[in-house]
Design an enzyme around this catalytic site. Sequence first.
Site, short mmCIF file in Angstrom:
data_model
loop_
_atom_site.label_atom_id
_atom_site.label_comp_id
_atom_site.label_asym_id
_atom_site.label_seq_id
_atom_site.Cartn_x
_atom_site.Cartn_y
_atom_site.Cartn_z
CB CYS A 120 -0.93 0.01 1.20
SG CYS A 120 -2.35 -1.11 1.07
CG HIS B 106 -4.64 -4.21 1.75
ND1 HIS B 106 -3.28 -4.36 1.94
CD2 HIS B 106 -5.23 -5.14 2.55
CE1 HIS B 106 -3.08 -5.33 2.80
NE2 HIS B 106 -4.25 -5.82 3.20
CG ASN C 241 4.63 -17.31 -3.02
OD1 ASN C 241 4.61 -18.43 -3.55
ND2 ASN C 241 5.71 -16.54 -3.04
N GLY D 217 5.59 -19.28 1.72
CA GLY D 217 6.54 -18.20 1.53
C GLY D 217 5.94 -16.82 1.33
CB THR E 110 7.19 -12.27 3.15
OG1 THR E 110 7.47 -11.72 1.85
CG2 THR E 110 7.95 -13.59 3.30
CG HIS F 3 2.75 -9.92 -4.15
ND1 HIS F 3 2.27 -9.91 -2.86
CD2 HIS F 3 3.78 -10.80 -4.17
CE1 HIS F 3 2.99 -10.74 -2.12
NE2 HIS F 3 3.90 -11.31 -2.88
CG HIS G 215 6.29 -13.38 -7.05
ND1 HIS G 215 7.44 -12.90 -6.46
CD2 HIS G 215 5.43 -13.65 -6.03
CE1 HIS G 215 7.28 -12.87 -5.14
NE2 HIS G 215 6.07 -13.33 -4.86
P1 5GP Z 1 6.00 -12.97 -1.20
O1 5GP Z 1 7.12 -13.68 -0.47
O2 5GP Z 1 5.05 -12.32 -0.23
O3 5GP Z 1 5.31 -13.81 -2.23
O4 5GP Z 1 6.69 -11.82 -2.05
C1 5GP Z 1 7.06 -10.60 -1.51
C2 5GP Z 1 8.13 -10.04 -2.40
O5 5GP Z 1 8.29 -8.68 -2.09
C3 5GP Z 1 9.50 -10.71 -2.22
O6 5GP Z 1 9.92 -11.30 -3.44
C4 5GP Z 1 10.40 -9.55 -1.78
O7 5GP Z 1 11.69 -9.63 -2.32
C5 5GP Z 1 9.64 -8.34 -2.27
N1 5GP Z 1 9.88 -7.14 -1.49
C6 5GP Z 1 9.94 -7.07 -0.12
N2 5GP Z 1 10.16 -5.78 0.26
C7 5GP Z 1 10.23 -5.06 -0.90
C8 5GP Z 1 10.43 -3.66 -1.16
O8 5GP Z 1 10.59 -2.82 -0.26
N3 5GP Z 1 10.46 -3.29 -2.46
C9 5GP Z 1 10.28 -4.18 -3.49
N4 5GP Z 1 10.33 -3.68 -4.74
N5 5GP Z 1 10.08 -5.49 -3.28
C10 5GP Z 1 10.05 -5.92 -2.00
ZN ZN Z 2 -1.77 -3.26 1.06
#
Ligand code: 5GP
Ligand code: ZN
Length: 117
Positions: free
Chosen positions: A12, A51, A90, A96, A98, A103, A105
Amino acid sequence: MAGEAQDDCLFCKIVQGHVPATIVRETDTTIAFRDINPQAPTHVLVVPKAHYPNAATLAAADPSVIADVLCETKVVADEDKLESYRVVFNTGAGVGQTVFHVHAHVLGGRGMQWPPG
Ligand code: 5GP
Ligand code: ZN
């Protein structure tokens, strides 16, 4: 209210421009930016501006926006000239996730294994 920005949500903050990111695309409903810790030559995150914690909750609440996210994954892949690429949502800390703002990927530019790790 569903879809409202959350003060404690990193994505957000990126949507609002309060945290910097390398933004590659923006539409009325989505933004796409490069992952800060790329796992492939192309690693872009496509996020809805609204969100929702994961893809399923967004799909249930606003199916047109999850469709927008998916359409944007293809545009991102095309712009990086990817013939093959992987789109990953994810869902849950156990696999995984986080950041609990949905989002996609978009990963490409190298070979990948299947099944994933
Ligand atoms: P998840 O693990 O939730 O599927 O993906 C979260 C992604 O966000 C991870 O691949 C991580 O590298 C990315 N990420 C975390 N913090 C930041 C940030 O501050 N900026 C950007 N551009 N990506 C982030
Ligand atoms: Zn959000």
